[in-house]
Design a protein around this motif. Structure first.
Motif, mmCIF file in Angstrom:
data_model
loop_
_atom_site.group_PDB
_atom_site.id
_atom_site.type_symbol
_atom_site.label_atom_id
_atom_site.label_comp_id
_atom_site.label_asym_id
_atom_site.label_seq_id
_atom_site.Cartn_x
_atom_site.Cartn_y
_atom_site.Cartn_z
ATOM 1 N N VAL A 196 0.864 -1.182 0.000
ATOM 2 C CA VAL A 196 0.000 0.000 0.000
ATOM 3 C C VAL A 196 0.899 1.231 0.000
ATOM 4 N N SER A 197 1.048 1.852 -1.148
ATOM 5 C CA SER A 197 2.044 2.909 -1.344
ATOM 6 C C SER A 197 1.816 4.096 -0.414
ATOM 7 N N GLY A 198 2.893 4.502 0.243
ATOM 8 C CA GLY A 198 2.886 5.723 1.027
ATOM 9 C C GLY A 198 2.303 5.617 2.412
ATOM 10 N N TRP A 199 1.607 4.511 2.684
ATOM 11 C CA TRP A 199 0.996 4.339 4.001
ATOM 12 C C TRP A 199 1.956 3.637 4.957
ATOM 13 N N LEU A 200 1.616 3.671 6.232
ATOM 14 C CA LEU A 200 2.389 2.959 7.227
ATOM 15 C C LEU A 200 2.560 1.497 6.838
ATOM 16 N N GLY A 201 3.697 0.922 7.232
ATOM 17 C CA GLY A 201 3.992 -0.449 6.841
ATOM 18 C C GLY A 201 2.940 -1.447 7.277
ATOM 19 N N ALA A 202 2.235 -1.175 8.389
ATOM 20 C CA ALA A 202 1.228 -2.110 8.889
ATOM 21 C C ALA A 202 0.079 -2.303 7.920
ATOM 22 N N ALA A 203 -0.114 -1.389 6.970
ATOM 23 C CA ALA A 203 -1.181 -1.538 5.979
ATOM 24 C C ALA A 203 -0.810 -2.538 4.898
ATOM 25 N N SER A 204 0.483 -2.783 4.721
ATOM 26 C CA SER A 204 0.955 -3.691 3.663
ATOM 27 C C SER A 204 1.007 -5.113 4.206
ATOM 28 N N ILE A 205 -0.159 -5.688 4.381
ATOM 29 C CA ILE A 205 -0.320 -6.984 5.046
ATOM 30 C C ILE A 205 0.434 -8.089 4.301
ATOM 31 N N LYS A 206 1.177 -8.882 5.065
ATOM 32 C CA LYS A 206 1.908 -10.023 4.520
ATOM 33 C C LYS A 206 1.059 -11.282 4.617
ATOM 34 N N TRP A 207 1.445 -12.312 3.834
ATOM 35 C CA TRP A 207 0.821 -13.642 3.900
ATOM 36 C C TRP A 207 -0.701 -13.550 3.727
ATOM 37 N N VAL A 208 -1.136 -12.775 2.752
ATOM 38 C CA VAL A 208 -2.569 -12.521 2.591
ATOM 39 C C VAL A 208 -3.295 -13.795 2.168
ATOM 40 N N ILE A 245 -3.591 6.009 11.827
ATOM 41 C CA ILE A 245 -2.495 6.476 10.974
ATOM 42 C C ILE A 245 -2.703 5.961 9.555
ATOM 43 N N THR A 246 -2.492 6.814 8.590
ATOM 44 C CA THR A 246 -2.560 6.398 7.191
ATOM 45 C C THR A 246 -1.210 6.693 6.532
ATOM 46 N N ALA A 247 -1.081 7.851 5.873
ATOM 47 C CA ALA A 247 0.157 8.173 5.165
ATOM 48 C C ALA A 247 1.276 8.530 6.144
ATOM 49 N N ILE A 248 2.494 8.220 5.751
ATOM 50 C CA ILE A 248 3.690 8.494 6.545
ATOM 51 C C ILE A 248 4.159 9.931 6.284
ATOM 52 N N PRO A 249 4.533 10.683 7.323
ATOM 53 C CA PRO A 249 5.005 12.060 7.128
ATOM 54 C C PRO A 249 6.445 12.125 6.622
ATOM 55 N N VAL A 250 6.831 13.286 6.106
ATOM 56 C CA VAL A 250 8.158 13.482 5.521
ATOM 57 C C VAL A 250 9.238 13.458 6.602
ATOM 58 N N ALA A 251 10.369 12.785 6.292
ATOM 59 C CA ALA A 251 11.499 12.715 7.226
ATOM 60 C C ALA A 251 12.760 12.328 6.472
#
Length: 361
Positions: A196-208, A245-251
């Motif tokens: 899931v582009s740009g979102w926190l890693g937890a949204a990119s579910i593994k082993w779906v 939390i959705t999108a990750i902020p700039v850093a």
């Protein structure tokens, strides 16, 4: 000389200390910032974040079920279906855990957070190849009232997190089958994971193994109790305890150990900057509270992925501090401070990176 090979019973790939930072859970390992050799993070050092031990799944018996109140005709796909029936796409995207830099957040406020004790290494960029999620959803017949899409893992606790239908249908939301040109490794979601582009890693579910499409909001622990911003600056959005939390902020990230030890010779200081769904447009640096100066960005510059930056420095012996701040294409710049939140998420304040320069013997 490399140290002893370190492995965990909870994960499969080796996590040697010369490449990975142990976050202390047996499940979670960050990438050492001074071990990022190229734009793409190699699989052997791509950070690991899991909520349960890596499951050992067999692609031959694996299937993906798409169902829920938001579909007209539930369907089940096999692993072969994904390869044979759908166009494959490739995206280069960065994943970052929302808890990255939690230890530094705690130090800034003089206390320690619970949760995975991340330094700066819970971030990585890979080339992901797979099927657009929207291509998998189209055959099931999305209903006019569909609102949310929730991938669910086949790990021991069925990790899951919903996203809006619009995000699920985006061009760069992908069910990935490969990582950096190789079959998806076990620890990174084999046989298939969502990116899931740009979102926190937890949204990119593994082993779906299941995707629910719902006409109603979906509430699970991962968007009501965890991965939410809880604190005085974040009013609760019931039933969530805070703001999901959705999108990750700039850093920005400096590719040096913390603290760093350098020689008093002219050198190039390098790093990365990431802005979630957006693109980094500028990175500035300063030494010892001096004036801000512009760092050089080096290609590629990809939406939803980090950018590399660099600057030259001829340091004098002694103790120094490097500060870096990034700005994205929405005009957002890293702040000097970040409001408190109880779980220590999304710490993207400007960091003061300690450096000691020792005279040459």
């Amino acid at each position: 000389m490399s140290g002893p090979l370190r492995t965990s019973e909870k994960v499969v790939k080796p996590t040697p200390p010369e490449l990975m930072e142990d976050a202390g859970t047996g499940l979670d390992y960050g990438t050492r910032p001074d071990r990022m050799p190229g734009y793409i993070t190699p699989i052997d050092r791509f950070f690991l974040r899991s909520h349960a031990p890596t499951p050992h799944l067999d692609a031959a018996s694996w299937s993906l079920r798409i169902e829920g109140s938001g579909v007209r005709e539930p369907l089940t796909y096999t692993y072969a279906d994904l390869w044979e029936r759908f166009p494959l796409v490739t995206v280069v995207r960065t994943l970052e855990c929302a808890g990255n830099r939690r230890v530094l957040f705690g130090e800034a406020y003089g206390r320690e957070f619970k949760g995975t004790q991340w330094g700066r290494g819970a971030i990585g960029t890979a080339e992901w190849t797979g099927v657009r999620l929207r291509d998998l959803l189209e055959p099931v017949g999305i209903t006019p009232g569909a609102r949310e899409v929730m991938p669910q893992a086949l790990d021991a606790i069925q990790t899951r997190r919903p996203m809006p239908l619009t995000k699920a249908l985006a061009d760069d939301t992908v069910l990935a089958l490969t990582m950096n040109g190789e079959t998806l490794p076990l620890d990174h979601g084999y046989p298939a994971r969502v990116v899931v582009s740009g979102w926190l890693g937890a949204a990119s579910i593994k082993w779906v193994g299941r995707i629910e499409v719902s006409e109603h909001p979906l509430y699970v622990p991962w968007n009501t109790e965890d991965y939410v911003l809880i604190g005085p600056d974040y009013p609760a959005q019931a039933p969530s305890l805070g703001v999901p939390i959705t999108a990750i902020p700039v850093a920005g990230l400096v590719e040096l150990p913390w603290p760093a030890l350098l020689r008093p010779v002219p050198q190039v200081v390098r790093g990365r900057a990431y802005a979630g769904e957006n693109r980094v447009t500028a990175v500035e640096y300063r030494i010892d509270e001096g004036p801000w100066q512009e760092a050089t960005l080096t290609p590629p510059e990809i939406q939803g992925a980090w950018v590399r930056w660099q600057f030259g420095w001829d340091p004098e012996p002694g103790d120094h501090t490097i500060q870096v701040r990034a700005t994205d294409d929405q005009g957002r710049t890293q702040p000097d401070t970040v409001p408190w939140n109880d779980l220590g998420y999304c710490y993207h304040a400007v960091l003061s990176h300690p450096v000691r320069v020792e005279p040459t013997a």
